[in-house]
Design a protein around this motif. Structure first.
Motif, PDB file in Angstrom:
ATOM      1  N   LYS A  49       0.827  -1.202   0.000  1.00  0.00           N
ATOM      2  CA  LYS A  49       0.000   0.000   0.000  1.00  0.00           C
ATOM      3  C   LYS A  49       0.867   1.260   0.000  1.00  0.00           C
ATOM      4  O   LYS A  49       0.536   2.241  -0.673  1.00  0.00           O
ATOM      5  N   ALA A  50       1.966   1.225   0.736  1.00  0.00           N
ATOM      6  CA  ALA A  50       2.848   2.394   0.773  1.00  0.00           C
ATOM      7  C   ALA A  50       3.427   2.682  -0.604  1.00  0.00           C
ATOM      8  O   ALA A  50       3.525   3.852  -1.015  1.00  0.00           O
ATOM      9  N   ASP A  95       0.589   4.094  -2.774  1.00  0.00           N
ATOM     10  CA  ASP A  95       0.274   5.476  -2.378  1.00  0.00           C
ATOM     11  C   ASP A  95       1.351   6.445  -2.860  1.00  0.00           C
ATOM     12  O   ASP A  95       1.046   7.558  -3.312  1.00  0.00           O
ATOM     13  N   LYS A  96       2.606   6.020  -2.772  1.00  0.00           N
ATOM     14  CA  LYS A  96       3.711   6.870  -3.229  1.00  0.00           C
ATOM     15  C   LYS A  96       3.616   7.115  -4.734  1.00  0.00           C
ATOM     16  O   LYS A  96       3.793   8.243  -5.205  1.00  0.00           O
ATOM     17  N   THR A 135       0.896   6.891  -6.597  1.00  0.00           N
ATOM     18  CA  THR A 135      -0.307   7.675  -6.869  1.00  0.00           C
ATOM     19  C   THR A 135      -0.051   9.153  -6.612  1.00  0.00           C
ATOM     20  O   THR A 135      -0.448  10.022  -7.398  1.00  0.00           O
ATOM     21  N   ALA A 136       0.636   9.445  -5.496  1.00  0.00           N
ATOM     22  CA  ALA A 136       0.937  10.842  -5.159  1.00  0.00           C
ATOM     23  C   ALA A 136       1.843  11.485  -6.203  1.00  0.00           C
ATOM     24  O   ALA A 136       1.757  12.694  -6.449  1.00  0.00           O
ATOM     25  N   PRO A 179      -0.092   3.154 -10.408  1.00  0.00           N
ATOM     26  CA  PRO A 179      -0.070   2.685  -9.020  1.00  0.00           C
ATOM     27  C   PRO A 179       0.930   1.566  -8.754  1.00  0.00           C
ATOM     28  O   PRO A 179       1.519   1.496  -7.671  1.00  0.00           O
TER      29      PRO A 179
END
Length: 428
Positions: free
Chosen positions: A113-114, A117-118, A120-121, A126
């Motif tokens: 997930k990390a 998320d990284k 995606t940001a 993804p």
């Protein structure tokens, strides 16, 4: 007779640091000396391949970590001490567990997930840079644990999720093929399970903020003196809460010594003086271990022999157990009579289940998972377990009706139709 089986491993991706020592090595070496404990210690070199692309580094780290275990008092005659890659049954078990693990569980793994998320940001895909190895990391870790049916696994708090996932995988396998696996428990040593690094964050090779366990005395002191602190001057009271210097001292000091430093904080001890106390206290414990380590590191052939002997010992357990699991899933000699092997997988009805738990905020929650352990829905928190249980009963008895009327208290992780089909199992 030994009644408690404890297992722990360290990934061979870097030089052992104080966090490894405090969070894993020291407590488990102590536990290995207890009469009722059967201990398994391993070098997680398969896991290292997920993080490290330098073969020489993996090899060197394996040597350093093995020497560290031995220098810290591990007795290969009294424990099972091995290298993960010397046990071929572990990757085979990884595949068996993969076949009963829902992708939804792996989607929720912290490391994956990390990464998502990284990405995606940053506006990237993804899954950019995410290997299947990273995604499957929890399954390999579960295989490490379940291969030896460990009762307890000493881990930092950030690893508790992986133990819970191992329990879910074991439960899924047991549900489909019969009782083969013990459900492991995470063993946390409060206050020191996660040690802060030079910058105050968790000590980790990933953050490049570690303090090598066997750094020379002068280097150790220099690193400690460089720990990030706040700007409070000598004479100003300082808070122990969140202080990396204090936490590091606490991990090595007695209760009386820790209380004494806490009073010194309140009296306004200078940061330099506090750090000097830390350096002296650490050196007191580490110096005799460092001498043994330095001798061991110069004799890699002896360590290799110890690891291979440990692998033979581990495979005495692993080989018959994997044979039993192969038989359970249907990987059998063709002449074996089907009726002698127990019920086939298809004869068991896979059913969803509710699981209650207490969240970190103290509230009582529940989740609904399918037979593979994939999360279907979870509740918000209730003040009492009775309230949570009452809603579970409603959902089991009235299905879709209770689902629709209680949606504000529920969070769905799949379609409404999928949840309704799962609830139908409870009241056919």
């Amino acid at each position: 007779m030994k009644t408690l089986r404890v297992l722990t491993g360290i990934t061979t991706s870097g030089t052992p640091h104080l966090g490894n020592y405090v969070g894993a090595i020291r407590p488990t070496v102590r536990a290995s000396r207890l009469a009722e404990v059967e201990s398994f210690y391993f070098l997680a070199d398969y896991h290292a391949l997920i993080k490290v692309g330098e073969p020489a580094r993996v090899q060197r780290s394996t040597l350093e970590i093995a020497a560290t275990w031995l220098a810290c008092g591990l007795d290969p005659e009294k424990v099972t001490f091995y290298r993960q890659s010397d046990i071929p049954e572990i990757p085979e078990l990884t595949w068996l567990l993969t076949c009963v693990t829902g992708k939804g569980i792996l989607n929720r793994a912290h490391a994956y997930k990390a990464s998502v998320d990284k990405n995606t940001a940053a506006g990237d895909d993804p899954d950019a840079g995410v290997t299947a190895g990273l995604f499957m990391y929890p399954v390999l870790m579960a295989a490490d644990i379940l291969m030896f049916n460990a009762h307890q696994v000493p881990v930092g708090r950030d690893q508790i999720q992986h133990i819970e996932m191992a329990r879910d995988m074991a439960s899924s396998f047991n549900h489909l093929y019969g009782e083969h696996f013990t459900l492991p428990e995470a063993a946390i040593e409060d206050h020191v399970a996660t040690l802060p690094g030079l910058d105050g964050r968790k000590m980790s090779k990933s953050y490049d903020n570690t303090i090598p366990l066997f750094a020379p005395k002068d280097q150790l002191r220099k690193l400690i003196m460089g720990i990030v602190t706040d700007s409070r001057a000598p004479g100003e009271p300082k808070s122990t809460e969140g202080s990396a210097v204090f936490q590091l001292y606490q991990a090595f000091a007695t209760a009386d010594e820790t209380a004494s430093l806490a009073r010194a904080y309140a009296d306004g001890i200078a940061w330099g003086e506090a750090k000097q106390l830390v350096a002296e206290r650490l050196e007191c414990e580490i110096a005799p271990l460092r001498e043994v380590y330095d001798a061991l590191i110069q004799n890699p052939a002896s360590i290799e022999k110890t690891l291979l002997q440990g692998a033979e010992k581990a495979r005495v357990v692993a080989k018959p157990f994997i044979s039993r699991l192969r038989h359970a899933v249907g990987l059998r000699a063709l002449q074996a009579a089907p009726e002698a092997a127990g019920k086939p997988k298809s004869s068991k009805v896979a059913a969803p289940s509710f699981k209650q738990y207490r969240a970190d905020d103290g509230l009582f929650c529940f989740k609904l998972v399918d037979a593979s352990g994939q999360l279907l829905l979870e509740s918000l928190g209730f003040a009492s377990p009775k309230d949570a249980a009452q809603l579970i009963t409603q959902l089991q008895q009235t299905g879709a009706l209770a689902l629709e009327s209680n949606l504000p208290m529920l969070k769905l992780h799949c379609s409404m139709a999928d949840v309704q089909r799962a609830l139908a199992h409870f009241n056919p």
